[in-house]
Design a protein around this motif. Structure first.
Motif, short mmCIF file in Angstrom:
data_model
loop_
_atom_site.label_atom_id
_atom_site.label_comp_id
_atom_site.label_asym_id
_atom_site.label_seq_id
_atom_site.Cartn_x
_atom_site.Cartn_y
_atom_site.Cartn_z
N ILE A 84 -34.49 97.71 26.46
CA ILE A 84 -35.06 97.97 25.13
C ILE A 84 -34.33 97.17 24.07
O ILE A 84 -34.93 96.55 23.20
N GLY A 85 -32.98 97.19 24.14
CA GLY A 85 -32.15 96.45 23.19
C GLY A 85 -32.14 97.05 21.79
O GLY A 85 -32.78 98.07 21.53
N SER A 143 -33.96 101.45 17.92
CA SER A 143 -34.78 102.62 17.63
C SER A 143 -34.01 103.89 17.95
O SER A 143 -32.99 103.86 18.65
N ARG A 144 -34.51 105.01 17.45
CA ARG A 144 -33.85 106.28 17.74
C ARG A 144 -33.88 106.57 19.24
O ARG A 144 -32.90 107.05 19.80
N GLY A 145 -34.99 106.25 19.89
CA GLY A 145 -35.07 106.47 21.32
C GLY A 145 -34.05 105.65 22.10
O GLY A 145 -33.44 106.14 23.05
N MET A 149 -30.96 106.95 24.39
CA MET A 149 -30.83 106.51 25.78
C MET A 149 -29.46 105.91 26.04
O MET A 149 -28.86 106.10 27.10
N ALA A 150 -28.92 105.17 25.04
CA ALA A 150 -27.58 104.60 25.17
C ALA A 150 -26.53 105.70 25.26
O ALA A 150 -25.60 105.64 26.07
N LEU A 151 -26.69 106.73 24.45
CA LEU A 151 -25.78 107.86 24.51
C LEU A 151 -25.88 108.56 25.87
O LEU A 151 -24.87 108.96 26.45
N GLY A 152 -27.11 108.69 26.37
CA GLY A 152 -27.30 109.31 27.67
C GLY A 152 -26.69 108.50 28.80
O GLY A 152 -26.09 109.06 29.73
N ALA A 153 -26.82 107.17 28.73
CA ALA A 153 -26.22 106.31 29.76
C ALA A 153 -24.71 106.44 29.75
O ALA A 153 -24.08 106.57 30.81
#
Length: 278
Positions: A84-85, A143-145, A149-153
């Motif tokens: 996503i980047g 984006s917020r998503g 996702m980065a926090l989740g990873a």
């Protein structure tokens, strides 16, 4: 000092594994690369069984399986995040979370640091961000998503490390074997489900297998390090693995190291020196 050296070895092995895995993924779909890396990883850990022993007690099975699920989740979230980047924002955020959460867990469980450690830990966290950041940070906003996702990873990577730390110290390589079997099963099931989207390209077999072996070596060195030292210190040194990837990319692919990464490498050296004094 032994734990520090093991953590540095783990960091280097993770960095090399990521570099080789990235090379392998250039030739074929990343899941095809993992389909080669996963059995190579498991084979290495099984070879370590006679050397280091393995006790498959319920707690070792439980924590090992949990680390495997976290590892599979980390893999899926990380590559989706980077797809996503922008990578130059999301990659450092993932690395920072993966380092900070185990540090917090270690301190909460009673890790005690001297003045050098209290100075070295935040420096190491800064180094993680600087080394893993790419060119032109701030050129675009995620984006917020993508941020979530980065926090989740990062959280999934951290959870894998914490689960390995929680496994009994006398369980040998059992948590690694169980974790690798679980993560491999999850990943291979995903590959089977998505087989129509993987494309016809064949992976770089030798490179992919080497990446898998190095990833298992990194996990093993981390496990040995946390059994000998503090989770807070070991986790943050291990999280410096982007430094190894950056240096390999510079020497093998002639990629340029930008100023921020050079500052990060210097900061990492200072941080490790301070942590060695704890």
């Amino acid at each position: 000092m032994i734990a520090l050296l093991l953590a540095l070895g783990s960091s280097l092995a993770y960095g090399c594994a990521d570099f080789l895995g990235g090379l392998g993924a250039r030739k074929a779909h990343v899941l095809r690369t993992v389909m080669v890396a996963a059995p190579a990883s498991l084979a290495f850990e099984l070879l370590m069984w006679p050397v280091l022993g393995a006790s498959f007690a319920p707690s070792a099975l439980g924590w090992g399986a949990a680390s495997g699920v976290a590892s599979a989740a980390a893999f899926a979230l990380l590559y989706k995040t980077l797809a996503i980047g922008p990578m130059n924002v999301l990659s450092p955020m993932t690395a920072l979370v993966s380092a900070a959460l185990p540090v917090a867990v270690g301190l909460a469980q009673g890790d005690r640091l001297g003045l050098a450690g209290l100075l070295g830990l935040p420096l190491a966290l800064v180094a993680v961000v600087l080394v893993s950041a790419g060119h032109g940070a701030g050129s675009s906003r995620p984006s917020r998503g993508a941020l979530l996702m980065a926090l989740g990873a990062g959280a999934a990577i951290a959870l894998q490390l914490v689960c390995l730390h929680q496994a009994p110290s006398d369980s040998g390589v059992a948590p690694l074997i169980v974790g690798r079997a679980v993560s491999s099963a999850v990943t291979l099931a995903a590959a089977a489900t998505l087989r129509g989207r993987l494309g016809p390209e064949k992976p770089a077999y030798a490179v992919s297998a080497a990446a898998g072996v190095l990833d298992s070596l990194a996990n093993l060195l981390f496990l040995l390090a946390v059994r000998d030292g503090d989770l807070a210190v070991v986790a943050v040194i291990t999280a410096l693995y982007p430094a190894g990837t950056v240096l390999l990319a510079r020497s093998v692919l002639a990629e340029r190291i930008h100023k921020g990464q050079l500052v990060g490498l210097g900061t990492a050296a200072v941080a490790v020196s301070l942590l060695a004094l704890t």
